[in-house]
Design a protein around this motif. Sequence first.
Motif, PDB file in Angstrom:
ATOM      1  N   SER A   1       4.452  -3.978  16.337  1.00  0.00           N
ATOM      2  CA  SER A   1       4.350  -2.513  16.291  1.00  0.00           C
ATOM      3  C   SER A   1       5.639  -1.866  16.781  1.00  0.00           C
ATOM      4  O   SER A   1       6.125  -0.900  16.187  1.00  0.00           O
ATOM      5  CB  SER A   1       3.177  -2.024  17.140  1.00  0.00           C
ATOM      6  N   GLU A   2       6.183  -2.414  17.861  1.00  0.00           N
ATOM      7  CA  GLU A   2       7.444  -1.894  18.393  1.00  0.00           C
ATOM      8  C   GLU A   2       8.579  -2.087  17.394  1.00  0.00           C
ATOM      9  O   GLU A   2       9.376  -1.179  17.154  1.00  0.00           O
ATOM     10  CB  GLU A   2       7.781  -2.577  19.718  1.00  0.00           C
ATOM     11  N   ARG A   3       8.640  -3.265  16.808  1.00  0.00           N
ATOM     12  CA  ARG A   3       9.687  -3.535  15.813  1.00  0.00           C
ATOM     13  C   ARG A   3       9.554  -2.624  14.601  1.00  0.00           C
ATOM     14  O   ARG A   3      10.551  -2.131  14.065  1.00  0.00           O
ATOM     15  CB  ARG A   3       9.644  -5.002  15.401  1.00  0.00           C
ATOM     16  N   LEU A   4       8.334  -2.380  14.163  1.00  0.00           N
ATOM     17  CA  LEU A   4       8.101  -1.484  13.036  1.00  0.00           C
ATOM     18  C   LEU A   4       8.517  -0.063  13.382  1.00  0.00           C
ATOM     19  O   LEU A   4       9.155   0.625  12.574  1.00  0.00           O
ATOM     20  CB  LEU A   4       6.629  -1.530  12.614  1.00  0.00           C
ATOM     21  N   SER A   5       8.187   0.382  14.577  1.00  0.00           N
ATOM     22  CA  SER A   5       8.587   1.721  15.020  1.00  0.00           C
ATOM     23  C   SER A   5      10.103   1.857  15.032  1.00  0.00           C
ATOM     24  O   SER A   5      10.648   2.880  14.590  1.00  0.00           O
ATOM     25  CB  SER A   5       8.048   2.022  16.417  1.00  0.00           C
TER      26      SER A   5
ATOM     27  N   ILE B   1      15.435   4.411   9.298  1.00  0.00           N
ATOM     28  CA  ILE B   1      15.552   4.640   7.856  1.00  0.00           C
ATOM     29  C   ILE B   1      15.120   6.050   7.495  1.00  0.00           C
ATOM     30  O   ILE B   1      14.369   6.701   8.221  1.00  0.00           O
ATOM     31  CB  ILE B   1      14.737   3.607   7.053  1.00  0.00           C
ATOM     32  N   ASP B   2      15.619   6.498   6.373  1.00  0.00           N
ATOM     33  CA  ASP B   2      15.271   7.813   5.843  1.00  0.00           C
ATOM     34  C   ASP B   2      13.814   7.793   5.381  1.00  0.00           C
ATOM     35  O   ASP B   2      13.398   6.889   4.642  1.00  0.00           O
ATOM     36  CB  ASP B   2      16.206   8.141   4.680  1.00  0.00           C
ATOM     37  N   ALA B   3      13.053   8.777   5.787  1.00  0.00           N
ATOM     38  CA  ALA B   3      11.622   8.832   5.477  1.00  0.00           C
ATOM     39  C   ALA B   3      11.353   8.911   3.983  1.00  0.00           C
ATOM     40  O   ALA B   3      10.279   8.517   3.518  1.00  0.00           O
ATOM     41  CB  ALA B   3      10.974  10.016   6.181  1.00  0.00           C
TER      42      ALA B   3
ATOM     43  N   ILE C   1       8.116   1.435   0.685  1.00  0.00           N
ATOM     44  CA  ILE C   1       7.611   0.054   0.700  1.00  0.00           C
ATOM     45  C   ILE C   1       6.861  -0.219   2.006  1.00  0.00           C
ATOM     46  O   ILE C   1       5.751  -0.780   1.988  1.00  0.00           O
ATOM     47  CB  ILE C   1       8.765  -0.952   0.502  1.00  0.00           C
ATOM     48  N   ILE C   2       7.441   0.210   3.109  1.00  0.00           N
ATOM     49  CA  ILE C   2       6.790  -0.011   4.414  1.00  0.00           C
ATOM     50  C   ILE C   2       5.456   0.721   4.465  1.00  0.00           C
ATOM     51  O   ILE C   2       4.447   0.174   4.905  1.00  0.00           O
ATOM     52  CB  ILE C   2       7.719   0.416   5.564  1.00  0.00           C
ATOM     53  N   ARG C   3       5.423   1.966   3.997  1.00  0.00           N
ATOM     54  CA  ARG C   3       4.161   2.727   3.990  1.00  0.00           C
ATOM     55  C   ARG C   3       3.117   2.023   3.132  1.00  0.00           C
ATOM     56  O   ARG C   3       1.944   1.926   3.504  1.00  0.00           O
ATOM     57  CB  ARG C   3       4.401   4.152   3.498  1.00  0.00           C
TER      58      ARG C   3
END
Length: 94
Positions: free
Chosen positions: A68-72, A78-80, A87-89
């Motif tokens: 979770s920390e790494r994902l945050s 990165i630009d939203a 891809i992440i979403r």
Amino acid sequence: MSSRRSSRQSSSGSPSIKDDQIIELVSKLRQLVPEIRDRRSDKVSASKVLQETCSYIRNLHREVDDLSERLSQLLATIDADSAEAAIIRSLIMQ
């Protein structure tokens, strides 16, 4: 385990879990926890199974927290509106 324990009731008045149910649940835990499942010996006490299960769950919690920390951190860099963010979403929503 004594047969008296199987027939006793808990303090709330509901029947306590039977010995054969405990044996079945411990057996299921043995199959789920890799540290126990991968051992060659089937001779693992119920106490050891419970200790290993607790340790395994704690480790899983740590891994989830770390990921979770790494994902945050990744999302913060990165630009939203980018393709990477999309891809992440999509992965998160699965």
